[in-house]
Design a protein around this motif. Structure first.
Motif, mmCIF file in Angstrom:
data_model
loop_
_atom_site.group_PDB
_atom_site.id
_atom_site.type_symbol
_atom_site.label_atom_id
_atom_site.label_comp_id
_atom_site.label_asym_id
_atom_site.label_seq_id
_atom_site.Cartn_x
_atom_site.Cartn_y
_atom_site.Cartn_z
ATOM 1 N N SER A 137 15.881 55.999 47.080
ATOM 2 C CA SER A 137 15.473 57.143 47.796
ATOM 3 C C SER A 137 16.557 58.168 47.782
ATOM 4 O O SER A 137 16.262 59.483 47.982
ATOM 5 C CB SER A 137 14.949 56.554 49.179
ATOM 6 O OG SER A 137 16.010 56.414 49.943
ATOM 7 N N PHE A 140 16.891 60.069 44.681
ATOM 8 C CA PHE A 140 15.651 60.864 44.335
ATOM 9 C C PHE A 140 15.803 62.102 45.251
ATOM 10 O O PHE A 140 15.453 63.125 44.754
ATOM 11 C CB PHE A 140 14.522 59.948 44.700
ATOM 12 C CG PHE A 140 14.225 58.943 43.451
ATOM 13 C CD1 PHE A 140 14.252 59.364 42.292
ATOM 14 C CD2 PHE A 140 13.468 57.959 43.941
ATOM 15 C CE1 PHE A 140 13.844 58.649 41.573
ATOM 16 C CE2 PHE A 140 13.187 56.931 42.947
ATOM 17 C CZ PHE A 140 13.253 57.211 41.504
ATOM 18 N N ASP A 141 16.390 62.019 46.512
ATOM 19 C CA ASP A 141 16.040 62.952 47.488
ATOM 20 C C ASP A 141 17.360 64.130 47.020
ATOM 21 O O ASP A 141 17.225 65.287 47.227
ATOM 22 C CB ASP A 141 16.480 62.597 48.906
ATOM 23 C CG ASP A 141 15.244 61.981 49.461
ATOM 24 O OD1 ASP A 141 14.342 62.013 49.035
ATOM 25 O OD2 ASP A 141 15.432 61.362 50.656
ATOM 26 N N TYR A 296 7.434 58.995 46.392
ATOM 27 C CA TYR A 296 8.419 59.084 45.114
ATOM 28 C C TYR A 296 7.591 58.339 43.984
ATOM 29 O O TYR A 296 8.195 58.555 42.737
ATOM 30 C CB TYR A 296 9.652 58.038 45.304
ATOM 31 C CG TYR A 296 10.635 58.467 46.564
ATOM 32 C CD1 TYR A 296 10.865 59.476 46.345
ATOM 33 C CD2 TYR A 296 10.872 57.502 47.519
ATOM 34 C CE1 TYR A 296 11.999 60.006 47.470
ATOM 35 C CE2 TYR A 296 11.678 58.091 48.494
ATOM 36 C CZ TYR A 296 12.174 59.197 48.390
ATOM 37 O OH TYR A 296 12.973 59.719 49.424
#
Length: 486
Positions: A137, A140-141, A296
């Protein structure tokens, strides 16, 4: 180290005292203490996997910076997919290699082909699914421009390994937890009291209800052929209650413990048994995982803003991934597929956002329409979780067939249960009391968050004492938290 163990009862006060009375003048020292405590906590499970945790942490810490500093899309994609590939690869080897290798061997054997593949004799590192998703995460962020990389390794390592959530979640986001780790924290009495209430409720759910339900669930699922459909159905219902009280109990303890250190974690459960549809249920059950797949996987695939066929495809993808995330078993895959089928009508009719409020808000009783919708949602949940709990697909098929047989009309007797009718009736009475408390507290973050706030202190403490006494009275053989295996 189990939350419901003597070692944790010693560990937590020591860390708390050091945190607020020794390192409280320095944020760096506080975070270093949290990191050391978290690694010690994890080492109590198996110190050999500390290297894997540290490697995963450093990998995403470094690749996150490289993604942010990338001068073009190609470079950004390289570092992103390097992180994703290694993380998913490690998860695949430790968690899924034996499953897929075994399935491949079985398939080839059906055609008379012999292979030299063999299973790997490796242990599943506890919490690997959770801390891997923490790191994913984060990268991805950064890639999506939602956050900037962290340049203090200790701070980032605490985000990944913070001991309350390390082995069973909730699955945190860097945008939510990292800012709390990076800023000064001061002790809040009100926050600590709230945390202690949630810890108490979590222990009650785990020890008094989940562990006691687990004994009957194991007995019934392992010997369902010898029980009438009525008892088999009871076993399925008790497992649904067990897995909820076990996992949400862990989450309550984790959130409560985090509050003792001035940190707020993501909410993981929001009274899912009072859902009026399967779509609402999944907004309230294991929220951190459901939202992770939504943000996601589902949305990048187009979400619901695509054609009907693609909505069906996207829904099946996230639920099948959710099933596989839970473990290497075809029962989890079928459970995921069945969950997708149950939610499909609302996806196709675009009614999945119909129930976003609290059921019967401000009222004591639900309407008849709300009641039957909650009953139907609960029944479908029980059915799908019966497959989830079964040892394999064949046993799942026969288990459910037993429920729908004529023996469903057979009245259960005390002789069918260990401990006789008294113990099972007492457990059912406590479960009923628990459900009543959950219903009355459904507008809060957890059931007893505001219980007794306006009552005199003796009344509040009497209530807490009753919960403690029930918990100790019903303490049996300690059971490992269900989600530790995932």
């Amino acid at each position: 180290m189990l939350f419901n163990s003597l070692s944790f009862a010693i560990f937590l006060p020591i860390v708390f005292i050091l945190y607020w009375f020794v390192t409280n003048k320095s944020l760096k020292l506080q975070n270093l203490l949290l990191l050391a405590s978290s690694y010690f906590f994890y080492a109590c499970w198996d110190y050999r996997f500390l290297f894997l945790l540290a490697f995963s942490t450093f990998l995403d810490f470094y690749t996150g910076q490289r993604i942010y500093a990338a001068e073009n899309k190609a470079s950004k994609k390289f570092w992103l997919w390097l992180s994703v590939g290694i993380n998913v690869g490690l998860l695949g080897v430790f968690k899924y290699y034996n499953f897929f290798a075994g399935s491949f061997i079985d398939l080839l054997s059906e055609f008379g082909v012999k292979t030299t593949f063999s299973a790997l004799n490796i242990l599943l590192p506890v919490g690997i699914s959770f801390y891997t998703f923490h790191g994913l995460s984060y990268v991805f962020d950064i890639s999506n421009g939602k956050t900037k990389p962290c340049y203090q390794f200790v701070d980032y390592a605490v985000f990944v390994s913070f001991f309350p959530l390390l082995v069973a979640g909730p699955i945190e986001r860097a945008t939510h937890l990292l800012p709390q780790i990076q800023k000064e924290r001061s002790f809040s009495y009100a926050q600590a009291v709230n945390g202690m209430r949630q810890i108490l409720w979590g222990y009650f759910k785990k020890v008094a209800i989940a562990d006691n339900c687990a004994e009957y669930v194991t007995m019934i699922f392992n010997n369902y052929q010898h029980y009438p459909g009525s008892v088999v159905l009871m076993g399925a219902v008790l497992f649904t209650i067990e897995v909820y009280c076990d996992f949400s109990g862990y989450s309550d303890i984790a959130l409560g413990v985090a509050r003792l250190f001035g940190i707020e974690l993501l909410r993981n459960f929001a009274f899912p048994f009072f859902s009026r549809s399967i779509a609402e249920f999944w907004r309230r059950w294991h929220i951190s995982l459901s939202s992770w797949f939504k943000d996601y996987v589902y949305i990048p695939l187009g979400g619901s803003k695509v054609s009907a066929w693609k909505r069906v495809r996207n829904t099946f993808i996230i639920f099948l991934l959710s099933g596989i995330w839970h473990g290497a078993s075809w029962t989890y895959v079928i459970w995921g597929a069945l969950s997708a089928l149950f939610i499909m009508p609302s996806i196709l009719m675009k009614s999945n956002r119909t129930y976003t409020d609290i059921v019967a808000k401000g009222k004591l009783f639900p309407t008849f329409d709300e009641l039957w919708r909650m009953a139907l949602t609960f029944a479908l949940t029980v059915l799908s979780l019966a497959i989830f709990r079964s040892s394999d697909i064949v046993n799942a098929f026969y288990f459910i067939g037993r429920i729908f047989s004529s023996s469903i009309l057979v009245k259960p007797t005390g002789e069918m249960f260990m401990g006789g009718s008294v113990h099972i009736l007492f457990l059912l009475a406590v479960v009923t009391l628990f459900m009543m408390m959950e219903w009355l507290g459904r507008e809060n973050k957890f059931a007893i968050e505001t219980t007794g706030d306006r009552k005199p202190r003796p009344v509040r403490w009497a209530f807490y004492l009753v919960i403690v006494m029930l918990t100790f009275y019903m303490t049996g053989v300690p059971q490992q938290f269900v989600y530790f295996q995932f």
